[in-house]
Motif scaffolding. Structure first.
Motif, PDB file in Angstrom:
ATOM      1  N   ALA A   8       0.828  -1.204   0.000  1.00 10.69           N
ATOM      2  CA  ALA A   8       0.000   0.000   0.000  1.00 10.69           C
ATOM      3  C   ALA A   8       0.863   1.254   0.000  1.00 10.69           C
ATOM      4  O   ALA A   8       0.494   2.272  -0.564  1.00 10.69           O
ATOM      5  N   THR A   9       2.041   1.154   0.673  1.00  8.29           N
ATOM      6  CA  THR A   9       2.908   2.329   0.717  1.00  8.29           C
ATOM      7  C   THR A   9       3.472   2.630  -0.665  1.00  8.29           C
ATOM      8  O   THR A   9       3.558   3.769  -1.101  1.00  8.29           O
ATOM      9  N   VAL A  10       3.883   1.581  -1.391  1.00  6.41           N
ATOM     10  CA  VAL A  10       4.415   1.751  -2.734  1.00  6.41           C
ATOM     11  C   VAL A  10       3.325   2.231  -3.682  1.00  6.41           C
ATOM     12  O   VAL A  10       3.536   3.108  -4.517  1.00  6.41           O
ATOM     13  N   HIS A 165      -8.104   5.380   4.981  1.00  6.06           N
ATOM     14  CA  HIS A 165      -7.447   5.016   6.242  1.00  6.06           C
ATOM     15  C   HIS A 165      -7.422   3.499   6.447  1.00  6.06           C
ATOM     16  O   HIS A 165      -6.669   2.993   7.269  1.00  6.06           O
ATOM     17  N   PHE A 166      -8.245   2.754   5.659  1.00  3.39           N
ATOM     18  CA  PHE A 166      -8.251   1.301   5.784  1.00  3.39           C
ATOM     19  C   PHE A 166      -6.909   0.730   5.337  1.00  3.39           C
ATOM     20  O   PHE A 166      -6.427   1.046   4.240  1.00  3.39           O
ATOM     21  N   GLY A 170      -2.204  -7.853   0.502  1.00 11.17           N
ATOM     22  CA  GLY A 170      -2.148  -8.594  -0.754  1.00 11.17           C
ATOM     23  C   GLY A 170      -1.343  -7.890  -1.826  1.00 11.17           C
ATOM     24  O   GLY A 170      -0.465  -7.070  -1.557  1.00 11.17           O
ATOM     25  N   SER A 171      -1.698  -8.187  -3.056  1.00  8.43           N
ATOM     26  CA  SER A 171      -0.923  -7.705  -4.207  1.00  8.43           C
ATOM     27  C   SER A 171      -1.161  -6.239  -4.533  1.00  8.43           C
ATOM     28  O   SER A 171      -0.411  -5.632  -5.276  1.00  8.43           O
ATOM     29  N   SER A 188      -8.884  -4.206   1.434  1.00  8.11           N
ATOM     30  CA  SER A 188      -8.694  -3.925   2.851  1.00  8.11           C
ATOM     31  C   SER A 188      -8.435  -5.183   3.676  1.00  8.11           C
ATOM     32  O   SER A 188      -9.013  -6.239   3.436  1.00  8.11           O
ATOM     33  N   CYS A 189      -7.542  -5.023   4.672  1.00  8.12           N
ATOM     34  CA  CYS A 189      -7.265  -6.118   5.610  1.00  8.12           C
ATOM     35  C   CYS A 189      -8.393  -6.246   6.635  1.00  8.12           C
ATOM     36  O   CYS A 189      -8.553  -7.282   7.265  1.00  8.12           O
TER      37      CYS A 189
END
Length: 310
Positions: A8-10, A165-166, A170-171, A188-189
């Motif tokens: 998610a950061t990338v 914010h979620f 995964g990919s 979302s996790c």
């Protein structure tokens, strides 16, 4: 969880419309041609309304806002899609994803409001013509436009911040051609079922209330038109209203299917086709409908073209 957060950061990957297509070059060419025509049509419509003083009325001011929304909506999705196709990269940053989401939600909410305002404008003009200068004065019109945009943007920003914010896992593959809310929530996790129900209820309210008000306005309008003795007056009223009703159908039809049915009941292919219609086809059709079926717009176009060549 760590891997999901790192992804998610990338950023994320937009799988787009061409995943299973045998002729992606043809599809992107059609989409780009549609986009160019839509941008040209809506830009010309805005320019005509701005240049021609006869079009400085509430109905055309609202119409110019509708054209501006179409420009914003199609540009925020198609340009990214085309860039991904030609560059071979499909990634989008978290900020870019949030930006797409914000613009789509803002325009979606605002379009509901302005289509309702256009119906109200026609209702006042036809059913209460003597009160029209008071109820739809330039000052009131400007206030309504400002409040509508600010309210839509604030509501959209609130939803976007909450959605983003979620944490995602995964990919990071988004099965869509832009960062659509429901497609993003699937990454979302956390369990987002409660929020998805909130989106469904909110979408239903934002669609049904404006749609109900539009229908009520046009029932009153048609009852009034039936009492008009002049065939010319009847025809003018019906032509003006039919253009707006056509645009209302193009917008609310797909929106009702998208936001008033549970996401699991729609196949990913149908879901994307509805969004293609909403974000690409409708912005193309709207200016054509209002231009070809509106004598005042055509007159303004002929005037501007005549001045340009003299």
């Amino acid at each position: 969880m760590g891997e999901g957060n790192e992804t998610a950061t990338v950023g994320f990957l937009l799988l787009g419309l061409f995943t299973d297509s045998k002729y992606p070059e043809l599809l992107i060419s059609i989409i780009l041609l549609t986009y160019i025509i839509a941008v040209a049509g809506n830009s010309v419509l805005i320019l005509l309304i701005w240049l021609d003083s006869h079009l400085h009325t509430p109905m055309y001011i609202f119409l110019s806002q509708l054209a501006l929304m179409d420009l914003t909506l199609t540009s925020s999705t198609v340009t990214k899609m085309a860039a991904d196709f030609f560059s071979g990269k499909r990634n989008i940053s978290k900020t870019g994803c949030g930006t797409q989401m914000f613009f789509y939600l803002t325009v979606g909410i605002a379009e509901c409001v302005f289509l309702t305002l256009m119906a109200y404008d026609r209702y006042v003009a036809i059913c209460n013509p003597l009160r029209y200068p008071v109820l739809m004065s330039p000052r009131i019109c400007l206030t309504i436009v400002t409040i509508s945009w600010v309210g839509s943007a604030f509501t959209s920003l609130s939803h976007t911040i909450y959605i983003m914010h979620f944490p995602t896992c995964g990919s990071g593959e988004i099965h869509h051609f832009f960062c659509e809310v429901m497609a993003f929530l699937k990454l979302s996790c956390e369990n987002t079922s409660i929020y998805e129900k909130v989106v469904l209820v909110t979408g239903t309210i934002l669609i049904l209330i404006p749609f109900g008000l539009i229908l009520a306005s046009y029932v009153s309008i048609f009852l009034t038109v039936l009492r008009i003795n002049s065939p010319k007056g009847k025809n003018k009223a019906l032509v003006t209203c039919s253009s707006h009703l056509t645009v209302v159908s193009l917008y609310f039809g797909p929106a009702m299917i998208i936001y008033m049915t549970p996401g699991s009941s729609l196949s990913p292919e149908l879901d994307q086709q509805l969004f293609v219609f909403d974000t690409i086809i409708t912005p193309l059709l709207n200016p054509l409908i209002y231009s070809l079926r509106n004598k005042e717009v055509m007159r303004a176009l002929k005037t501007v073209v005549g001045i340009s060549f003299t």
